[in-house]
Each structure stands twice: as structure tokens, then as C-alpha cells.
Design an enzyme around this catalytic site. Structure first.
Site, short mmCIF file in Angstrom:
data_model
loop_
_atom_site.label_atom_id
_atom_site.label_comp_id
_atom_site.label_asym_id
_atom_site.label_seq_id
_atom_site.Cartn_x
_atom_site.Cartn_y
_atom_site.Cartn_z
N CYS A 267 5.53 -1.70 7.54
CA CYS A 267 5.31 -3.13 7.74
C CYS A 267 6.05 -3.95 6.69
CB CYS A 267 3.81 -3.44 7.68
SG CYS A 267 3.41 -5.19 7.91
N CYS B 117 4.11 -6.94 5.36
CA CYS B 117 3.06 -6.58 4.41
C CYS B 117 3.63 -6.24 3.03
CB CYS B 117 2.29 -5.37 4.93
SG CYS B 117 1.65 -5.53 6.61
N ASP B 118 4.74 -5.50 3.00
CA ASP B 118 5.17 -4.86 1.76
C ASP B 118 6.53 -5.30 1.23
OD1 ASP B 118 2.84 -3.33 1.83
OD2 ASP B 118 3.78 -1.79 3.08
#
Length: 330
Positions: A133, A136-137
Site C-alpha cells: 500500500c 499507507c507507507d
């Protein structure tokens, strides 16, 4: 018999449980015996969930969500659903231990599973440089060199997004051409930070505590090379967990459960779906949580339309846990 049975224990399932419990529906939530908490249990730092300015570990977030759901009276069972009968007014849910639970409504929130490369070190380095992701990261890879595996629209979108943070983004694809749409290809090809490695397959992921490189095999001549980098993003798709409802609930062309407009209503009365299992596009913890809210409210409205004696029978039959404290008005 329960008023609401929730299947799934990610952000969608637990949020649905919080709302349903606060509405005095005494929900029963079936979490997996081995994957309770969903994909966030495999995530380290979560920086984009509202309310945590310093970030929070994925497992800590899910433990907190479960505690909040239980505080208001949700009963959580750590077992696996093996079969469902969603037809008729009373739904039945059969668990791996043989127990059968009946409910007037069911919220299906089983999420999706990212497709993996199947490499030995993939799980070991998950959250330590291996990610599925970018949203997300990506923030954690400022000024780093990273790679994205995949050749579709998702891979191009991830690679383009990651150039906001990384100094260099390699796109690794096992074929000599991409399957992404032309507009997505053109955008990626035009980005000076992106370099394409065609006819390459990731065979190894290197690193002790953190990822520090990958081993590539040329799919044409079989030669092997090593690429030094700090992060590997795998973007080869995700599969919604819908195997339990095949033949009962309608699915979309993407394989997700079909719902009516912006609601959580499926093709079967009294059956609702929420989270990544209905979302082929965003797949974020916060959108899943919002979807769980919708499902709980839809279920509440549905139950209000049922005959009072039927609902009263479910209330009497439910084993309700006492909340640890009185709900706080918001």
C-alpha cells in the site's frame, strides 16, 4: 438468535460492531481464528488514520477497535465461518467448531487479501520495507530508492504516487509491455523518477532487519541481477474474500460484493456488506471504517422494519455482555 451478526474483524467489521452495539443491537462478531484484525495486523506504523497525530501501530489500532466494540456490548468469537445460509428472514452462520448461529441480519465485512509474490522473505520483511500500500507507507521512503512490482493501472498509480517521496522508483514487470491503460502508462513514462525494468521477475528479497535489495531474474535469458533499494511495493492486485457468498450474493465485474448505490444493501434482504469486500478502488482503513458505519445504520433501519415479536425473540435469545462503562454521548 441475534439481531446482527458481523462477519469480519477489520476496521469495517469493528466499526459496524461499535455502531450496532451503541444502538443496543447486541451484535455478535465472528473474527477469524488466525487472522483476527485483518490486514492491519500485519502493518507497522499507521500514520493516516484520523485521531493519532503521532501514528499508531496497526495491531494496536485493531486491539483498540475491538476493545471499543466490546465496551458497548459486542460479543467477539475467534473462529472461522465455514458456511452461510443468507436466504430467508433468519440467516444461519456455521462455524468451524460446529456451532450454528442465527441472525435477523448479517453484515459481511471480510475484506480483501493482497496478492503476494510467494517468496520466502516476503512475510518476514512485511512492514520492514515490503508493502502492498503506497498510500499507507510511501511517507516512510523519503529520499529512498524503491521498486514497484506490477504492470497494471494499480502499479502505475502506486509508482507515480511514490515519486512524491522517493528519489528513485523502479517498476519491475515480468513481461515486455504493460497491461495498464494508456493514460496511466503515459503518466508513468513521463515521470523522470521512474525507471522501467521489463522482462524481470523478483526472485529474492534481501535484508536482515530491513529490506536492502532484491534479486531479479530475466524472464528471457534467465540471467540474475541484484538491485539495491530500501523498499519493495507489491502491486499485482487484491482478491476480495467472497468465497463464502458465491451463489448467494451478487458480485461486480471486479469480483467485489455488489451493493445498492452508496448503501451497504446487497441483493438479499437483511444482508449488508462493508469495507474492502465491496471496494475495488480505495482500500483504506478509514474508508473501510466509514463503510462499516453505513452497514450498521442500514442494518438498524432494516431491523426497525421487522415485526416487533420477531425482534423481541432475537433480543431475548441473545447473550449480551455488559459494557464496561456507560456510552458517552457524542
Amino acid at each position: 438468535m441475534r439481531q446482527v451478526i458481523i462477519i469480519g474483524s477489520g476496521p469495517a467489521g469493528y466499526t459496524a460492531a461499535i455502531y450496532a452495539a451503541r444502538a443496543n443491537l447486541a451484535p455478535l462478531l465472528i473474527a477469524s481464528s488466525v487472522e483476527a484484525g485483518g490486514e492491519l495486523m500485519k502493518t507497522t506504523e499507521v500514520d493516516n488514520f484520523p485521531g493519532f497525530p503521532e501514528g499508531i501501530q496497526g495491531p494496536d489500532l485493531m486491539v483498540a477497535m475491538q476493545a471499543q466494540a466490546e465496551r458497548f456490548g459486542t460479543e467477539v468469537i475467534l473462529d472461522d465461518v465455514v458456511s452461510l445460509d443468507l436466504t430467508g428472514q433468519v440467516k444461519t452462520v456455521t462455524l468451524g467448531n460446529g456451532d450454528v448461529h442465527e441472525g435477523l441480519s448479517v453484515i459481511f465485512a471480510t475484506g480483501s487479501a493482497y496478492r503476494k509474490l510467494g517468496l520466502e522473505d516476503e512475510e518476514r520483511l512485511s512492514g520492514q520495507g515490503v508493502s502492498w500500500c503506497a498510500t499507507c507507507d510511501g511517507f516512510f521512503f523519503r529520499k529512498k530508492t524503491i521498486a514497484v512490482v506490477g504492470g497494471g493501472d494499480s502499479a502505475m498509480e502506486e509508482a507515480t504516487f511514490l515519486t512524491r517521496f522517493a528519489d528513485k522508483v523502479y517498476v519491475v514487470h515480468r513481461k515486455d509491455s504493460l497491461r495498464a491503460s494508456k493514460v496511466m502508462q503515459d503518466r508513468a513514462f513521463a515521470d523522470p523518477k521512474i525507471e522501467f525494468l521489463f522482462n524481470k521477475e523478483v526472485a529474492h528479497i534481501y535484508g536482515e532487519g530491513l529490506v536492502n535489495g532484491i534479486g531479479l531474474i530475466d524472464t528471457v535469458d534467465g540471467s540474475e541481477t541484484t538491485l539495491n533499494l530500501s523498499g519493495l511495493f507489491i502491486a499485482i492486485g487484491a482478491d476480495p474474500r467472497t468465497h463464502l457468498v458465491h451463489g448467494q450474493l451478487d458480485l461486480t465485474t471486479e469480483g467485489t460484493i455488489a451493493v445498492q448505490g452508496r448503501t451497504s444493501r446487497t441483493n438479499l434482504t437483511g444482508v449488508f456488506a462493508a469495507g474492502d469486500v465491496i471496494d475495488p478502488t480505495y482500500r483504506q482503513a478509514v474508508t473501510a471504517a466509514a463503510s462499516g458505519t453505513v452497514a450498521a445504520l442500514d442494518a438498524e433501519h432494516y431491523l426497525a422494519s421487522l415485526p416487533k415479536d420477531l425482534v423481541d425473540a432475537a433480543v431475548q435469545a441473545a447473550v449480551v455482555s455488559e459494557p464496561a462503562a456507560e456510552p458517552v454521548a457524542v
